[in-house]
Motif scaffolding. Structure first.
Motif, PDB file in Angstrom:
ATOM      1  N   PHE A  51       0.795  -1.047  -0.008  1.00 32.48           N
ATOM      2  CA  PHE A  51      -0.020   0.175   0.062  1.00 32.48           C
ATOM      3  C   PHE A  51       0.780   1.185  -0.024  1.00 32.48           C
ATOM      4  N   GLY A  52       0.454   2.204  -0.876  1.00 33.34           N
ATOM      5  CA  GLY A  52       1.011   3.633  -0.750  1.00 33.34           C
ATOM      6  C   GLY A  52      -0.120   4.791  -0.075  1.00 33.34           C
ATOM      7  N   MET A  53       0.235   5.323   0.726  1.00 32.30           N
ATOM      8  CA  MET A  53      -0.723   6.046   1.515  1.00 32.30           C
ATOM      9  C   MET A  53       0.049   7.395   2.060  1.00 32.30           C
ATOM     10  N   GLY A  54       0.715   7.971   1.601  1.00 39.34           N
ATOM     11  CA  GLY A  54       1.549   9.190   1.943  1.00 39.34           C
ATOM     12  C   GLY A  54       2.836   8.889   2.679  1.00 39.34           C
ATOM     13  N   CYS A  55       2.963   9.724   3.765  1.00 41.73           N
ATOM     14  CA  CYS A  55       4.253   9.448   4.416  1.00 41.73           C
ATOM     15  C   CYS A  55       4.367   7.938   5.141  1.00 41.73           C
ATOM     16  N   GLU A 121      -9.172   4.082   5.306  1.00 41.58           N
ATOM     17  CA  GLU A 121      -9.876   5.129   6.345  1.00 41.58           C
ATOM     18  C   GLU A 121      -8.518   5.750   7.007  1.00 41.58           C
ATOM     19  N   SER A 122      -7.246   5.386   6.933  1.00 44.65           N
ATOM     20  CA  SER A 122      -6.294   6.045   7.348  1.00 44.65           C
ATOM     21  C   SER A 122      -5.292   7.092   6.740  1.00 44.65           C
ATOM     22  N   HIS A 123      -5.886   7.427   5.411  1.00 38.06           N
ATOM     23  CA  HIS A 123      -5.617   8.653   4.610  1.00 38.06           C
ATOM     24  C   HIS A 123      -6.563   9.205   3.691  1.00 38.06           C
ATOM     25  N   GLN A 131      -0.472  14.250   0.128  1.00 43.35           N
ATOM     26  CA  GLN A 131      -1.199  13.701   1.524  1.00 43.35           C
ATOM     27  C   GLN A 131      -0.884  14.909   2.631  1.00 43.35           C
ATOM     28  N   GLY A 132      -1.947  15.509   2.840  1.00 48.05           N
ATOM     29  CA  GLY A 132      -1.871  16.532   3.877  1.00 48.05           C
ATOM     30  C   GLY A 132      -0.991  17.625   3.202  1.00 48.05           C
ATOM     31  N   ASN A 133      -0.030  17.824   4.117  1.00 48.18           N
ATOM     32  CA  ASN A 133       1.159  18.786   3.859  1.00 48.18           C
ATOM     33  C   ASN A 133       2.344  18.561   2.928  1.00 48.18           C
ATOM     34  N   GLY A 205       2.437  12.540   8.795  1.00 45.72           N
ATOM     35  CA  GLY A 205       1.853  13.091   8.090  1.00 45.72           C
ATOM     36  C   GLY A 205       0.754  12.593   7.523  1.00 45.72           C
ATOM     37  N   ILE A 206       0.107  11.305   7.942  1.00 48.10           N
ATOM     38  CA  ILE A 206      -1.185  11.150   7.458  1.00 48.10           C
ATOM     39  C   ILE A 206      -2.302  11.204   8.367  1.00 48.10           C
ATOM     40  N   GLY A 207      -3.547  11.487   7.614  1.00 48.95           N
ATOM     41  CA  GLY A 207      -4.739  11.721   8.250  1.00 48.95           C
ATOM     42  C   GLY A 207      -5.806  11.139   7.460  1.00 48.95           C
TER      43      GLY A 207
END
Length: 238
Positions: A51-55, A121-123, A131-133, A205-207
């Motif tokens: 999976f890729g989901m940001g930081c 649900e995690s990003h 992803q975010g900032n 950094g993920i949300g």
């Protein structure tokens, strides 16, 4: 991690950095939390999900914190062209890779659907190369599948999650779902592995969007609009 004001663009294979035939660094033997080996071959009966989901620091922690079924996790680079890249090379935007988490799990204890629920649900999967900032092609949302069954489940979950995201006022999912075959996973440097276990107050950094996908054991994806899904009243990036 870094903030780039320019609009990120994926390089072509011809534009990508060449890389190297062998890794430029060593990877630790064992997971600092779960205690199991990071690298394969893995015990018989276990399966792999990417999976890729940001930081990837915060993303990896989401999976090792699941209550049961996850045997090991590790972070790395995937989906691009550069062979055995370094973190600095990936951050340059010239490898095509995204920051990825490899999850090795026991399907007799947990399901791929349960991992997908954690993923969605995690990003925020609607943000493209961001992803975010954190901005850059290496922060894009991605699922790299290891079987036809994984691919079908991932596609069905994306369709299901899009329905509730749309109902909650969110945009279109930008997550790429592609076969892992031909898209090698290159483990990241030692200091990135289980980073937030070694640095509990470190950057994450993920949300998520606040929109829930529901329990995969009670949801019949791919047949109708899934049940057990509760959108949150307000979404926010962390």
């Amino acid at each position: 991690m870094f903030l780039n004001s320019r609009t990120p663009q994926l390089p072509t294979r011809e534009q990508a950095l060449t890389g190297r035939p062998e890794p430029a660094f060593a990877v630790p033997d064992r997971h600092t939390v779960l205690g199991n080996p990071l690298l394969g071959p893995y015990p018989e009966g276990l399966e792999v999900a990417d999976f890729g989901m940001g930081c990837f620091w915060g993303a990896e922690r989401k999976f090792w914190q699941l209550p049961a079924g996850v045997w090991t996790t590790l972070v790395g680079y995937q989906g691009g062209y550069t062979e055995n890249p370094t973190y600095e090379e990936v951050c340059s935007g010239r490898t095509g890779h995204t920051e990825a988490v490899r999850v090795v799990y026991d399907p007799r204890v947990t399901s791929y659907g349960r991992l997908l629920r954690t993923f969605w649900e995690s990003h925020n999967p609607t943000q493209g190369f961001r992803q975010g900032n954190d901005v850059g092609t290496q922060y894009r949302s991605a699922i790299y599948t290891h079987s036809a069954a994984q691919a079908a489940t991932a596609e069905a979950s994306r369709e299901a999650y899009q329905k509730v995201l749309t109902a909650s006022g969110h945009g279109t999912i930008s997550t790429e779902i592609l076969p892992a075959e031909g898209r090698a996973f290159y483990p990241a440097e030692a200091y990135h592995q289980q980073y937030l276990d070694k640095n509990p107050a470190g950057y994450c950094g993920i949300g998520g969007t606040g929109v829930e996908l529901g329990d995969p054991f009670e949801t019949n994806w791919g047949v109708s609009c899934p049940t057990g899904i509760a959108p949150a009243p307000e979404s926010a990036d962390q």
